[in-house]
Design a protein around this motif. Structure first.
Motif, PDB file in Angstrom:
ATOM      1  N   GLY A 109       0.807  -1.214   0.000  1.00  0.00           N
ATOM      2  CA  GLY A 109       0.000   0.000   0.000  1.00  0.00           C
ATOM      3  C   GLY A 109       0.840   1.265   0.000  1.00  0.00           C
ATOM      4  N   SER A 167       9.046  -0.812   1.611  1.00  0.00           N
ATOM      5  CA  SER A 167       8.824  -2.156   2.166  1.00  0.00           C
ATOM      6  C   SER A 167       8.912  -2.078   3.691  1.00  0.00           C
ATOM      7  N   SER A 168       8.476  -3.151   4.335  1.00  0.00           N
ATOM      8  CA  SER A 168       8.534  -3.155   5.806  1.00  0.00           C
ATOM      9  C   SER A 168       9.893  -3.601   6.315  1.00  0.00           C
ATOM     10  N   LEU A 222       4.433  10.784   7.894  1.00  0.00           N
ATOM     11  CA  LEU A 222       3.475  10.508   8.970  1.00  0.00           C
ATOM     12  C   LEU A 222       2.795  11.801   9.415  1.00  0.00           C
TER      13      LEU A 222
HETATM   14  N1  LIG Z   1       5.925   7.078   7.000  1.00  0.00           N
HETATM   15  C1  LIG Z   1       4.624   6.854   6.861  1.00  0.00           C
HETATM   16  O1  LIG Z   1       3.788   7.722   7.100  1.00  0.00           O
HETATM   17  C2  LIG Z   1       4.169   5.516   6.367  1.00  0.00           C
HETATM   18  C3  LIG Z   1       2.925   5.381   5.722  1.00  0.00           C
HETATM   19  C4  LIG Z   1       2.547   4.111   5.270  1.00  0.00           C
HETATM   20  C5  LIG Z   1       3.389   3.033   5.482  1.00  0.00           C
HETATM   21  N2  LIG Z   1       4.579   3.207   6.116  1.00  0.00           N
HETATM   22  C6  LIG Z   1       5.492   2.078   6.340  1.00  0.00           C
HETATM   23  O2  LIG Z   1       5.753   1.445   5.099  1.00  0.00           O
HETATM   24  C7  LIG Z   1       5.948   0.055   5.295  1.00  0.00           C
HETATM   25  C8  LIG Z   1       5.081  -0.745   4.344  1.00  0.00           C
HETATM   26  O3  LIG Z   1       3.712  -0.489   4.591  1.00  0.00           O
HETATM   27  P1  LIG Z   1       2.579  -1.064   3.608  1.00  0.00           P
HETATM   28  O4  LIG Z   1       1.301  -0.469   4.073  1.00  0.00           O
HETATM   29  O5  LIG Z   1       2.964  -0.886   2.175  1.00  0.00           O
HETATM   30  O6  LIG Z   1       2.639  -2.631   3.968  1.00  0.00           O
HETATM   31  P2  LIG Z   1       2.196  -3.860   3.024  1.00  0.00           P
HETATM   32  O7  LIG Z   1       1.077  -3.435   2.124  1.00  0.00           O
HETATM   33  O8  LIG Z   1       2.009  -4.996   3.947  1.00  0.00           O
HETATM   34  O9  LIG Z   1       3.473  -4.141   2.088  1.00  0.00           O
HETATM   35  C9  LIG Z   1       4.692  -4.562   2.650  1.00  0.00           C
HETATM   36  C10 LIG Z   1       5.761  -4.589   1.567  1.00  0.00           C
HETATM   37  O10 LIG Z   1       7.007  -4.857   2.206  1.00  0.00           O
HETATM   38  C11 LIG Z   1       7.614  -6.024   1.601  1.00  0.00           C
HETATM   39  N3  LIG Z   1       8.346  -6.709   2.661  1.00  0.00           N
HETATM   40  C12 LIG Z   1       7.899  -7.072   3.882  1.00  0.00           C
HETATM   41  N4  LIG Z   1       8.890  -7.611   4.610  1.00  0.00           N
HETATM   42  C13 LIG Z   1       9.997  -7.603   3.820  1.00  0.00           C
HETATM   43  C14 LIG Z   1      11.342  -8.033   3.995  1.00  0.00           C
HETATM   44  N5  LIG Z   1      11.741  -8.585   5.149  1.00  0.00           N
HETATM   45  N6  LIG Z   1      12.220  -7.864   2.978  1.00  0.00           N
HETATM   46  C15 LIG Z   1      11.814  -7.283   1.823  1.00  0.00           C
HETATM   47  N7  LIG Z   1      10.557  -6.867   1.592  1.00  0.00           N
HETATM   48  C16 LIG Z   1       9.659  -7.020   2.581  1.00  0.00           C
HETATM   49  C17 LIG Z   1       6.446  -6.803   1.036  1.00  0.00           C
HETATM   50  O11 LIG Z   1       6.943  -7.659   0.015  1.00  0.00           O
HETATM   51  P3  LIG Z   1       6.065  -8.876  -0.587  1.00  0.00           P
HETATM   52  O12 LIG Z   1       5.138  -8.256  -1.582  1.00  0.00           O
HETATM   53  O13 LIG Z   1       7.087  -9.760  -1.194  1.00  0.00           O
HETATM   54  O14 LIG Z   1       5.338  -9.498   0.588  1.00  0.00           O
HETATM   55  C18 LIG Z   1       5.584  -5.661   0.510  1.00  0.00           C
HETATM   56  O15 LIG Z   1       6.079  -5.172  -0.715  1.00  0.00           O
HETATM   57  C19 LIG Z   1       5.629  -0.207   6.779  1.00  0.00           C
HETATM   58  O16 LIG Z   1       6.849  -0.288   7.478  1.00  0.00           O
HETATM   59  C20 LIG Z   1       4.852   1.002   7.211  1.00  0.00           C
HETATM   60  O17 LIG Z   1       5.051   1.300   8.583  1.00  0.00           O
HETATM   61  C21 LIG Z   1       4.979   4.423   6.555  1.00  0.00           C
END
Ligand SMILES: NC(=O)c1ccc[n+]([C@@H]2O[C@H](COP(=O)([O-])OP(=O)(O)OC[C@H]3O[C@@H](n4cnc5c(N)ncnc54)[C@H](OP(=O)(O)O)[C@@H]3O)[C@@H](O)[C@H]2O)c1
Length: 252
Positions: A109, A167-168, A222
């Protein structure tokens, strides 16, 4: 952040976190239609699932495929997304000078918000994800042209002027990095942005800093996504610094 913002504008309001079971989402949203409610934010796993329950979805949320903010308009619920604008504002504030290609790591996302913002800004996009099929699906569903790399070994990093980790990898883990290669040589003056904000200075950012690249932490996104949501609910703007001060000490 929001409670500090309410205080700042002198409005008697309160922002509360509520746990909602996925199976109760539709029913829980009915509460938002009551006149004492301004709206809500959503986090995983509700951002996509909420779409069918809303009366209206703004184009930005439709394109990203996720709603992070709901605004009550009389008895109707409007869905929008402030993540993309929040990301872009924090990127520009972080001193990014548009140059070279933007490489996005991850395809969830958060990546969709980055792809929206960066494609609107006219940048050439590359994307690399642990599951490459997901990266291609993301580009296809958003109708964005871009190149997908199955592995980081294949990426011509010297053309990259902006590296964004969505990514996370690195979340709550200072040893972990989204890079599966030694820290690569990017364009001179490149920016490295990490959306992970816990820890604030991730291993990726610490290494990028050591290499002399401009680095931007995820706290700005954020704060700005929150500020933009607050503005939509109340019609009043609050300086980002009010929200930043409220959150910064919790994210060391
Ligand atoms: N700064 C902000 O305001 C903000 C806003 C939104 C999100 N975020 C951060 O962004 C990150 C992702 O959020 P999201 O909502 O996109 O989560 P998500 O929809 O669950 O997507 C997670 C992504 O990370 C990848 N991933 C997870 N673990 C990994 C690892 N160990 N090595 C490599 N790739 C990995 C996944 O790959 P696969 O597709 O292969 O599973 C997927 O592409 C989180 O840490 C969240 O806290 C920050």
């Amino acid at each position: 952040m929001h409670n500090a913002a309410f205080q700042h504008i002198g409005m008697k309001g309160v922002y509360q976190a509520v746990d909602i079971e996925p199976s109760c989402l539709g029913k829980s949203l009915l509460r938002l239609k009551e006149p004492d409610v301004l709206g809500a934010n959503l986090s995983l796993p509700h951002k996509e699932a909420v779409v069918p329950f809303l009366d209206e979805i703004e184009p930005v949320a439709r394109r990203i495929g996720a709603v992070n903010t709901i605004i009550r308009k009389d008895s109707k619920l409007l869905g929008t997304n402030t993540d993309a604008d929040g990301f872009y504002q924090s990127l520009m504030e972080g001193g990014y000078q548009p140059q070279g290609i933007a490489l996005i790591l991850g395809a969830g996302g958060a990546a969709r918000a980055a792809v929206h913002a960066l494609s609107q800004a006219g940048l050439t996009l590359w994307i690399q994800n642990r599951t490459p099929e997901r990266a291609q699906q993301l580009l296809d569903s958003m109708q964005v042209e871009g190149r997908v790399f199955a592995t980081q070994q294949e990426v011509p990093f010297s053309e990259v002027g902006l590296l964004v980790n969505t990514s996370s990898a690195g979340l709550s883990n200072l040893q972990e990095t989204p890079l599966t290669v030694p820290f690569p040589e990017l364009q001179s003056g490149a920016t490295v942005y990490d959306m992970v904000y816990k820890p604030l200075y991730t291993r990726l950012l610490l290494e990028a800093n050591e290499q002399g690249y401009n680095t931007v932490t995820g706290i700005g996104m954020l704060v700005h996504q929150a500020r933009l949501a607050f503005e939509r609910w109340t019609g009043q703007s609050v300086p980002a610094s009010v929200m930043f001060d409220a959150v910064k000490d919790t994210l060391q």
